[in-house]
Design an enzyme around this catalytic site. Structure first.
Site, PDB file in Angstrom:
ATOM      1  CD  GLU A 166       8.421  -1.626  26.347  1.00 42.99           C
ATOM      2  OE1 GLU A 166       7.670  -2.403  27.143  1.00 42.99           O
ATOM      3  OE2 GLU A 166       7.892  -0.950  25.198  1.00 42.99           O
ATOM      4  CB  SER A 212      10.486 -11.268  26.106  1.00 43.42           C
ATOM      5  OG  SER A 212      10.621 -11.190  24.729  1.00 43.42           O
TER       6      SER A 212
HETATM    7  P1  13P Z   1       6.698  -8.239  24.624  1.00 47.04           P
HETATM    8  O1  13P Z   1       6.291  -8.362  25.948  1.00 47.04           O
HETATM    9  O2  13P Z   1       5.515  -8.952  23.654  1.00 47.04           O
HETATM   10  O3  13P Z   1       7.996  -8.655  24.433  1.00 47.04           O
HETATM   11  O4  13P Z   1       6.139  -6.486  24.278  1.00 47.04           O
HETATM   12  C1  13P Z   1       6.977  -5.575  25.157  1.00 47.04           C
HETATM   13  C2  13P Z   1       6.384  -4.214  25.033  1.00 47.04           C
HETATM   14  O5  13P Z   1       6.619  -3.839  23.958  1.00 47.04           O
HETATM   15  C3  13P Z   1       5.627  -3.701  25.581  1.00 47.04           C
HETATM   16  O6  13P Z   1       5.332  -2.473  25.390  1.00 47.04           O
END
Ligand code: 13P
Length: 250
Positions: A166, A212
């Site tokens: 991530e 995202s």
């Molecule tokens: P978003 O999908 O809201 O960007 O968050 C990603 C996330 O941190 C999942 O653990």
């Protein structure tokens, strides 16, 4: 062939009644999927989520845990406690915990070991900041995080672990890594795992992308060679939207 695993991370959202409503609407939408579906919910939703996910193909996870079994750690929850109510997965080392709650590579490693010892499957998060990406040190940062997270963990245990790549700059910002960039970084993670455990283990380990992810970009990301599904934040809060992400290839 690795399976695709799509996990929702609700973060600090959803009251129990909202969790129940979500699962009631979401379960029929994803009942025929061949992919693995996980909802990582707040502690206060766990019991309700487990109850309402019974008899469905939805697995339930927590978002954090302490590495000790029990003791004087006010406010903490152990792996044993999670396992005792039927939780199967636990997110470990999310960047928000590293950033706001002093989570380090060392605590991440201790938590993974405790989760495994209690038969919980860890979803281990790694990711670089925008500054690190711009400095061109993404590979170094990510592979170091992976190496430290997995220190002392056997190849057999690795099979129980999911890694989630991530990039921090892509979380909650609406900015998604390009599918090529995400795939490349995940390949680097696989390469590091091959160095530690061997090629076969590296080919087997599930590595998700997070940051995202939404129904409009899930397909292009999840169809890449090395991306084995996603860890989804904001878009996992709406049953219909999240079901479209799970059914990205239908
Ligand atoms: P978003 O999908 O809201 O960007 O968050 C990603 C996330 O941190 C999942 O653990």
């Amino acid at each position: 062939m690795r399976k695709k695993v799509i996990a929702g991370n609700w973060k600090m959202n959803m009251l129990p009644n909202e969790a129940i409503d979500f699962i009631t609407e979401f379960a029929p939408l994803v009942k025929d999927t061949k992919h693995e579906v996980i909802l990582c919910v707040p502690y206060t939703d766990l019991f309700y989520a487990l109850l309402h996910a019974q008899g469905t193909n939805i697995k339930i996870g927590a978002q954090n845990m302490h590495w000790e079994e029990k003791g004087a750690y006010t406010g903490e929850i152990s792996a044993q406690m999670l396992k005792s109510i039927g939780v199967e997965y636990v997110i470990i080392g999310h960047s928000e915990r590293r950033q706001y709650f002093a989570e380090t590579d060392e605590t991440v490693n201790k938590k993974i070991k405790s989760a495994l010892a209690n038969n919980l499957k860890p979803i281990v998060c790694v990711g670089e900041t925008l500054e690190q990406r711009e400095q061109g040190v993404t590979e170094k940062i990510i592979t170091t995080q992976v190496e430290k997270a997995l220190e002392g963990i056997s190849a057999e245990s690795l099979a129980q672990i999911i890694i989630a790549y991530e990039p921090i700059w892509a979380i909650g910002t609406g900015k998604t890594a390009t599918k090529e960039d995400a795939n490349d970084t995940i390949k680097q993670i696989r390469k590091k795992i091959a160095e530690i455990y061997g090629q076969n283990e590296a080919e087997r380990v599930i590595i998700q992308y997070g940051g995202s992810v939404k129904s409009s970009n899930a397909k292009e990301l999840f169809e890449m060679s090395d991306i084995d599904g996603g860890l989804v934040g904001g878009a996992s809060l709406k049953p219909e939207e999240f079901s479209k992400i799970v059914k990205f290839d239908e």
